[in-house]
Scaffold this motif. Structure first.
Motif, PDB file in Angstrom:
ATOM      1  N   VAL A  94       0.836  -1.200   0.000  1.00  0.00           N
ATOM      2  CA  VAL A  94       0.000   0.000   0.000  1.00  0.00           C
ATOM      3  C   VAL A  94       0.875   1.256   0.000  1.00  0.00           C
ATOM      4  CG1 VAL A  94      -1.686   1.334   1.326  1.00  0.00           C
ATOM      5  CG2 VAL A  94      -1.915  -1.158   1.167  1.00  0.00           C
ATOM      6  N   SER A  95       2.006   1.181   0.715  1.00  0.00           N
ATOM      7  CA  SER A  95       2.853   2.374   0.877  1.00  0.00           C
ATOM      8  C   SER A  95       4.282   2.213   0.385  1.00  0.00           C
ATOM      9  CB  SER A  95       2.887   2.761   2.374  1.00  0.00           C
ATOM     10  OG  SER A  95       1.587   2.984   2.869  1.00  0.00           O
ATOM     11  N   TYR A  96       4.679   0.993   0.043  1.00  0.00           N
ATOM     12  CA  TYR A  96       6.073   0.737  -0.333  1.00  0.00           C
ATOM     13  C   TYR A  96       6.145  -0.085  -1.612  1.00  0.00           C
ATOM     14  CZ  TYR A  96       6.946   1.977   4.576  1.00  0.00           C
ATOM     15  OH  TYR A  96       7.001   2.629   5.779  1.00  0.00           O
ATOM     16  N   ASN A  97       7.300  -0.038  -2.275  1.00  0.00           N
ATOM     17  CA  ASN A  97       7.605  -1.002  -3.326  1.00  0.00           C
ATOM     18  C   ASN A  97       8.170  -2.230  -2.624  1.00  0.00           C
ATOM     19  OD1 ASN A  97       6.954   0.821  -5.416  1.00  0.00           O
ATOM     20  ND2 ASN A  97       9.004   1.702  -5.345  1.00  0.00           N
ATOM     21  N   VAL A 100      15.096  -0.644   2.651  1.00  0.00           N
ATOM     22  CA  VAL A 100      14.809  -1.267   3.952  1.00  0.00           C
ATOM     23  C   VAL A 100      14.760  -2.772   3.754  1.00  0.00           C
ATOM     24  CG1 VAL A 100      13.264  -1.335   5.940  1.00  0.00           C
ATOM     25  CG2 VAL A 100      13.388   0.742   4.540  1.00  0.00           C
ATOM     26  N   PHE A 101      15.283  -3.496   4.723  1.00  0.00           N
ATOM     27  CA  PHE A 101      15.365  -4.956   4.635  1.00  0.00           C
ATOM     28  C   PHE A 101      14.527  -5.581   5.746  1.00  0.00           C
ATOM     29  CE2 PHE A 101      17.222  -9.050   5.748  1.00  0.00           C
ATOM     30  CZ  PHE A 101      17.405  -9.655   4.512  1.00  0.00           C
ATOM     31  N   LEU A 102      13.662  -6.514   5.363  1.00  0.00           N
ATOM     32  CA  LEU A 102      12.834  -7.245   6.331  1.00  0.00           C
ATOM     33  C   LEU A 102      13.182  -8.721   6.240  1.00  0.00           C
ATOM     34  CD1 LEU A 102      10.490  -7.786   8.292  1.00  0.00           C
ATOM     35  CD2 LEU A 102       8.920  -7.635   6.330  1.00  0.00           C
ATOM     36  N   GLY A 103      13.739  -9.274   7.313  1.00  0.00           N
ATOM     37  CA  GLY A 103      14.100 -10.686   7.354  1.00  0.00           C
ATOM     38  C   GLY A 103      13.144 -11.478   8.229  1.00  0.00           C
ATOM     39  N   ILE A 104      12.784 -12.668   7.775  1.00  0.00           N
ATOM     40  CA  ILE A 104      11.882 -13.535   8.535  1.00  0.00           C
ATOM     41  C   ILE A 104      12.541 -14.902   8.677  1.00  0.00           C
ATOM     42  CG2 ILE A 104       9.572 -14.541   8.679  1.00  0.00           C
ATOM     43  CD1 ILE A 104       8.665 -12.346   6.702  1.00  0.00           C
ATOM     44  N   ILE A 105      12.804 -15.302   9.904  1.00  0.00           N
ATOM     45  CA  ILE A 105      13.465 -16.581  10.180  1.00  0.00           C
ATOM     46  C   ILE A 105      12.427 -17.582  10.670  1.00  0.00           C
ATOM     47  CG2 ILE A 105      15.255 -17.757  11.516  1.00  0.00           C
ATOM     48  CD1 ILE A 105      16.581 -15.000  11.885  1.00  0.00           C
ATOM     49  N   THR A 106      12.311 -18.695   9.965  1.00  0.00           N
ATOM     50  CA  THR A 106      11.410 -19.767  10.382  1.00  0.00           C
ATOM     51  C   THR A 106      12.216 -21.048  10.539  1.00  0.00           C
ATOM     52  OG1 THR A 106      10.873 -20.570   8.148  1.00  0.00           O
ATOM     53  CG2 THR A 106       9.602 -18.675   8.975  1.00  0.00           C
ATOM     54  N   GLY A 107      11.546 -22.118  10.924  1.00  0.00           N
ATOM     55  CA  GLY A 107      12.231 -23.395  11.076  1.00  0.00           C
ATOM     56  C   GLY A 107      12.687 -23.987   9.762  1.00  0.00           C
ATOM     57  N   ASN A 108      12.153 -23.488   8.661  1.00  0.00           N
ATOM     58  CA  ASN A 108      12.572 -23.951   7.338  1.00  0.00           C
ATOM     59  C   ASN A 108      13.749 -23.109   6.885  1.00  0.00           C
ATOM     60  OD1 ASN A 108      12.648 -25.168   4.785  1.00  0.00           O
ATOM     61  ND2 ASN A 108      11.182 -23.707   3.950  1.00  0.00           N
ATOM     62  N   THR A 142       3.906  -1.760  13.063  1.00  0.00           N
ATOM     63  CA  THR A 142       4.557  -0.791  13.947  1.00  0.00           C
ATOM     64  C   THR A 142       5.803  -0.199  13.286  1.00  0.00           C
ATOM     65  OG1 THR A 142       3.771  -1.956  15.927  1.00  0.00           O
ATOM     66  CG2 THR A 142       5.650  -0.469  16.201  1.00  0.00           C
ATOM     67  N   VAL A 143       6.612  -1.055  12.695  1.00  0.00           N
ATOM     68  CA  VAL A 143       7.872  -0.602  12.079  1.00  0.00           C
ATOM     69  C   VAL A 143       7.633   0.224  10.819  1.00  0.00           C
ATOM     70  CG1 VAL A 143      10.012  -1.365  10.974  1.00  0.00           C
ATOM     71  CG2 VAL A 143       9.187  -2.528  13.039  1.00  0.00           C
ATOM     72  N   PHE A 144       6.691  -0.228   9.991  1.00  0.00           N
ATOM     73  CA  PHE A 144       6.495   0.398   8.684  1.00  0.00           C
ATOM     74  C   PHE A 144       5.306   1.357   8.633  1.00  0.00           C
ATOM     75  CE2 PHE A 144       8.930  -3.423   7.768  1.00  0.00           C
ATOM     76  CZ  PHE A 144       9.854  -2.983   6.825  1.00  0.00           C
ATOM     77  N   GLY A 145       4.571   1.479   9.727  1.00  0.00           N
ATOM     78  CA  GLY A 145       3.362   2.294   9.719  1.00  0.00           C
ATOM     79  C   GLY A 145       3.600   3.776   9.485  1.00  0.00           C
ATOM     80  N   LYS A 198       6.855   8.413   6.815  1.00  0.00           N
ATOM     81  CA  LYS A 198       7.708   9.602   6.858  1.00  0.00           C
ATOM     82  C   LYS A 198       8.866   9.410   7.841  1.00  0.00           C
ATOM     83  CE  LYS A 198       4.149  12.934   5.510  1.00  0.00           C
ATOM     84  NZ  LYS A 198       3.389  14.147   5.918  1.00  0.00           N
ATOM     85  N   ARG A 199       8.580   8.822   8.969  1.00  0.00           N
ATOM     86  CA  ARG A 199       9.627   8.589   9.965  1.00  0.00           C
ATOM     87  C   ARG A 199      10.682   7.639   9.429  1.00  0.00           C
ATOM     88  NH1 ARG A 199       8.599   6.191  16.094  1.00  0.00           N
ATOM     89  NH2 ARG A 199      10.702   6.573  16.898  1.00  0.00           N
ATOM     90  N   LEU A 200      10.228   6.569   8.788  1.00  0.00           N
ATOM     91  CA  LEU A 200      11.163   5.587   8.238  1.00  0.00           C
ATOM     92  C   LEU A 200      11.994   6.223   7.115  1.00  0.00           C
ATOM     93  CD1 LEU A 200      12.162   2.707   8.424  1.00  0.00           C
ATOM     94  CD2 LEU A 200      10.323   1.999   6.881  1.00  0.00           C
ATOM     95  N   ARG A 201      11.353   7.060   6.319  1.00  0.00           N
ATOM     96  CA  ARG A 201      12.082   7.745   5.244  1.00  0.00           C
ATOM     97  C   ARG A 201      13.184   8.625   5.806  1.00  0.00           C
ATOM     98  NH1 ARG A 201      11.291   8.832   0.104  1.00  0.00           N
ATOM     99  NH2 ARG A 201       9.207   7.940   0.155  1.00  0.00           N
ATOM    100  N   ARG A 202      12.875   9.351   6.887  1.00  0.00           N
ATOM    101  CA  ARG A 202      13.883  10.215   7.498  1.00  0.00           C
ATOM    102  C   ARG A 202      15.094   9.431   7.960  1.00  0.00           C
ATOM    103  NH1 ARG A 202       9.315  12.775   9.896  1.00  0.00           N
ATOM    104  NH2 ARG A 202       9.715  11.655  11.858  1.00  0.00           N
ATOM    105  N   ILE A 203      14.845   8.246   8.507  1.00  0.00           N
ATOM    106  CA  ILE A 203      15.933   7.392   8.982  1.00  0.00           C
ATOM    107  C   ILE A 203      16.767   6.899   7.810  1.00  0.00           C
ATOM    108  CG2 ILE A 203      16.499   5.208  10.109  1.00  0.00           C
ATOM    109  CD1 ILE A 203      13.995   5.615  11.846  1.00  0.00           C
TER     110      ILE A 203
END
Length: 204
Positions: free
Chosen positions: A31-34, A64-72, A189-192, A195-200
């Motif tokens: 909705v807000s990101y590529n 921005v990088f989003l990592g998801i660790i599962t048992g696989n 929470t992280v991506f909501g 503007k804040r994330l862009r500033r960072i």
């Protein structure tokens, strides 16, 4: 005033058994990101290089990088014991000090705690007792439904940056989740706040 270009978010995760969550993450973030996610077919593919190189390139080019660790543990290279593509992606994100966040399934956290007494170093797995009562290293069963490969635990520890003194660990927050709703709450929470994330990311 020209509208700011969307930030590019690279999602790194094994796919098997995690498709529903990945679909929901894509729907939420797009909705807000590529959103660059191989599962959704949104990673740019350069036909002159292999799949692994294309995935690493996406990590290098994302905002921005989003990592998801599962048992696989995910798809690996040809030789046994080599890191999976998911592992390599997350390792590259660390190397580049990408703005990142990471999730880990509760089963991985529990497995690490249970196996801790039997892990002498990251290359060794659990042990069994022989007829003399001595502990012997055994092969981790492939296809285990909780942890497919013990290197999952190595990946988890790398993302927590346990190789560094506590005072030097930055970007080491790895959020535990049990349900898809837990994961989505953290992601929201992280991506909501775009503007804040862009500033960072942009240092604005």
């Amino acid at each position: 005033m020209a509208k700011a270009a969307r930030l590019n978010v690279m999602v790194s995760s094994s796919v098997y058994g995690n498709q529903n969550l990945l679909d929901r993450i894509y729907a939420t973030l797009s909705v807000s990101y590529n959103v660059w996610m191989s599962h959704e077919g949104t990673v740019f593919v350069n036909s002159k290089v292999g799949n692994f190189a294309n995935c690493i390139a996406a990590v290098e080019e994302c905002d921005v990088f989003l990592g998801i660790i599962t048992g696989n543990y995910g798809s690996g290279l040809e030789k046994k014991g080599e890191p999976s593509i998911t592992h390599l992606e997350m390792r590259r994100a660390l190397e580049l000090e990408k703005q990142r966040c990471c999730l880990v399934h509760e089963s991985v956290v529990t497995a690490r705690q249970l196996l801790a007494p039997f892990r002498m170093n990251p290359e060794q797995g659990p042990f069994r007792r022989d007829e003399k009562g001595d502990l012997k290293l055994i092969e981790w069963p492939r296809g285990n439904r909780v942890i497919s490969d013990l290197q999952v635990l190595d990946l988890y520890e790398e993302m927590m940056r346990l190789n560094l003194p506590i005072a030097e660990r930055t970007g080491n927050w790895v959020q535990t989740y049990q349900t898809d709703e837990d994961a989505l709450r953290y992601i929201t929470t992280v991506f909501g706040d775009v503007k804040r994330l862009r500033r960072i990311v942009k240092g604005e």
